[in-house]
Design a protein around this motif. Structure first.
Motif, short mmCIF file in Angstrom:
data_model
loop_
_atom_site.label_atom_id
_atom_site.label_comp_id
_atom_site.label_asym_id
_atom_site.label_seq_id
_atom_site.Cartn_x
_atom_site.Cartn_y
_atom_site.Cartn_z
N VAL A 42 0.85 -1.19 0.00
CA VAL A 42 0.00 0.00 0.00
C VAL A 42 0.88 1.24 0.00
N PHE A 43 0.69 2.09 -1.02
CA PHE A 43 1.43 3.34 -1.17
C PHE A 43 0.42 4.46 -1.41
N ARG A 44 0.45 5.47 -0.57
CA ARG A 44 -0.50 6.59 -0.65
C ARG A 44 -1.94 6.10 -0.71
N ASP A 45 -2.27 5.14 0.09
CA ASP A 45 -3.61 4.58 0.21
C ASP A 45 -4.08 3.87 -1.07
N ILE A 46 -3.12 3.44 -1.89
CA ILE A 46 -3.42 2.66 -3.10
C ILE A 46 -2.79 1.28 -2.92
N ARG A 47 -3.58 0.24 -3.06
CA ARG A 47 -3.05 -1.13 -3.01
C ARG A 47 -2.46 -1.44 -4.39
N VAL A 48 -1.16 -1.69 -4.43
CA VAL A 48 -0.46 -1.91 -5.70
C VAL A 48 -0.72 -3.34 -6.18
N LEU A 49 -1.36 -3.44 -7.32
CA LEU A 49 -1.66 -4.74 -7.91
C LEU A 49 -0.48 -5.18 -8.78
N LEU A 50 0.06 -6.33 -8.46
CA LEU A 50 1.15 -6.94 -9.24
C LEU A 50 0.95 -8.45 -9.21
N LYS A 51 1.44 -9.13 -10.25
CA LYS A 51 1.39 -10.59 -10.26
C LYS A 51 2.59 -11.19 -9.54
N SER A 52 3.69 -10.46 -9.51
CA SER A 52 4.91 -10.91 -8.83
C SER A 52 5.71 -9.68 -8.40
#
Length: 104
Positions: A42-52
Protein backbone atom coordinates in the motif's frame (compact mmCIF):
# COMPACT_ATOMS: atom_id res chain seq x y z
CA UNK A 1 -9.65 0.23 3.03
CA UNK A 2 -7.04 1.13 0.36
CA UNK A 3 -8.15 1.91 -3.17
CA UNK A 4 -6.97 -0.12 -6.17
CA UNK A 5 -7.12 2.79 -8.62
CA UNK A 6 -3.60 3.77 -9.58
CA UNK A 7 -5.00 6.62 -11.68
CA UNK A 8 -5.51 8.51 -8.39
CA UNK A 9 -1.71 8.90 -8.18
CA UNK A 10 -1.45 10.83 -11.45
CA UNK A 11 1.81 10.68 -13.33
CA UNK A 12 2.65 9.45 -16.79
CA UNK A 13 2.88 6.03 -18.37
CA UNK A 14 6.46 4.99 -19.20
CA UNK A 15 5.80 1.37 -20.29
CA UNK A 16 2.49 -0.32 -21.09
CA UNK A 17 1.72 -4.05 -21.28
CA UNK A 18 5.30 -4.72 -20.14
CA UNK A 19 6.94 -7.88 -18.84
CA UNK A 20 8.57 -8.14 -15.43
CA UNK A 21 12.01 -8.13 -17.11
CA UNK A 22 11.19 -5.01 -19.16
CA UNK A 23 10.03 -3.13 -16.07
CA UNK A 24 12.97 -4.25 -13.93
CA UNK A 25 15.49 -3.38 -16.64
CA UNK A 26 14.01 0.09 -17.18
CA UNK A 27 13.85 0.84 -13.45
CA UNK A 28 17.42 -0.37 -12.88
CA UNK A 29 18.75 1.79 -15.71
CA UNK A 30 16.70 4.92 -14.98
CA UNK A 31 16.63 5.41 -11.21
CA UNK A 32 19.15 6.17 -8.50
CA UNK A 33 17.72 3.68 -5.96
CA UNK A 34 15.70 0.52 -6.46
CA UNK A 35 13.48 -1.42 -4.06
CA UNK A 36 11.51 -4.65 -4.34
CA UNK A 37 7.81 -3.83 -4.65
CA UNK A 38 5.65 -6.74 -3.57
CA UNK A 39 2.05 -7.44 -4.63
CA UNK A 40 -0.56 -5.68 -2.46
CA UNK A 41 1.90 -3.15 -1.00
CA UNK A 42 0.00 0.00 0.00
CA UNK A 43 1.43 3.34 -1.17
CA UNK A 44 -0.50 6.59 -0.65
CA UNK A 45 -3.61 4.58 0.21
CA UNK A 46 -3.42 2.66 -3.10
CA UNK A 47 -3.05 -1.13 -3.01
CA UNK A 48 -0.46 -1.91 -5.70
CA UNK A 49 -1.66 -4.74 -7.91
CA UNK A 50 1.15 -6.94 -9.24
CA UNK A 51 1.39 -10.59 -10.26
CA UNK A 52 4.91 -10.91 -8.83
CA UNK A 53 7.50 -8.70 -7.09
CA UNK A 54 9.06 -6.03 -9.32
CA UNK A 55 11.48 -3.16 -8.94
CA UNK A 56 10.32 0.27 -7.85
CA UNK A 57 12.73 3.12 -8.54
CA UNK A 58 13.45 6.44 -6.88
CA UNK A 59 14.56 9.35 -9.05
CA UNK A 60 15.86 11.57 -6.28
CA UNK A 61 16.83 14.76 -8.13
CA UNK A 62 13.68 14.77 -10.26
CA UNK A 63 11.48 13.92 -7.23
CA UNK A 64 9.84 10.98 -9.05
CA UNK A 65 8.98 7.36 -8.30
CA UNK A 66 8.94 4.66 -11.00
CA UNK A 67 5.98 2.53 -9.91
CA UNK A 68 4.86 -0.68 -11.65
CA UNK A 69 1.19 -1.66 -11.47
CA UNK A 70 -0.78 -4.45 -13.14
CA UNK A 71 -4.13 -3.19 -14.39
CA UNK A 72 -6.80 -5.88 -14.58
CA UNK A 73 -8.38 -4.10 -17.58
CA UNK A 74 -7.97 -5.74 -21.02
CA UNK A 75 -5.22 -4.17 -23.11
CA UNK A 76 -3.18 -2.78 -20.23
CA UNK A 77 -1.35 -5.54 -18.39
CA UNK A 78 1.61 -4.29 -16.36
CA UNK A 79 2.21 -0.57 -16.63
CA UNK A 80 5.18 1.44 -15.35
CA UNK A 81 4.25 4.90 -14.08
CA UNK A 82 6.46 7.86 -13.27
CA UNK A 83 4.77 9.81 -10.48
CA UNK A 84 5.70 12.93 -8.54
CA UNK A 85 7.12 12.21 -5.10
CA UNK A 86 8.02 14.01 -1.90
CA UNK A 87 10.80 13.40 0.60
CA UNK A 88 8.12 11.81 2.81
CA UNK A 89 7.28 9.37 -0.01
CA UNK A 90 10.97 8.45 -0.36
CA UNK A 91 11.29 7.94 3.40
CA UNK A 92 8.17 5.74 3.53
CA UNK A 93 9.35 3.56 0.64
CA UNK A 94 12.86 3.21 2.06
CA UNK A 95 11.47 2.22 5.45
CA UNK A 96 8.96 -0.32 4.12
CA UNK A 97 10.59 -1.97 1.09
CA UNK A 98 13.71 -4.11 0.80
CA UNK A 99 16.65 -3.33 -1.46
CA UNK A 100 17.46 -5.97 -4.08
CA UNK A 101 20.45 -8.18 -3.33
CA UNK A 102 23.46 -7.57 -5.59
CA UNK A 103 23.76 -10.08 -8.40
CA UNK A 104 20.09 -11.11 -8.47
Amino acid sequence: MPSRCVNNLGGRVILKDATVDEVNRYVAMNSKEQYILVPDFVFRDIRVLLKSPMLLGLKIRRQKVLLPFTKPCPGYGTVLYEINATEDDFAYLRANLARPVEGE
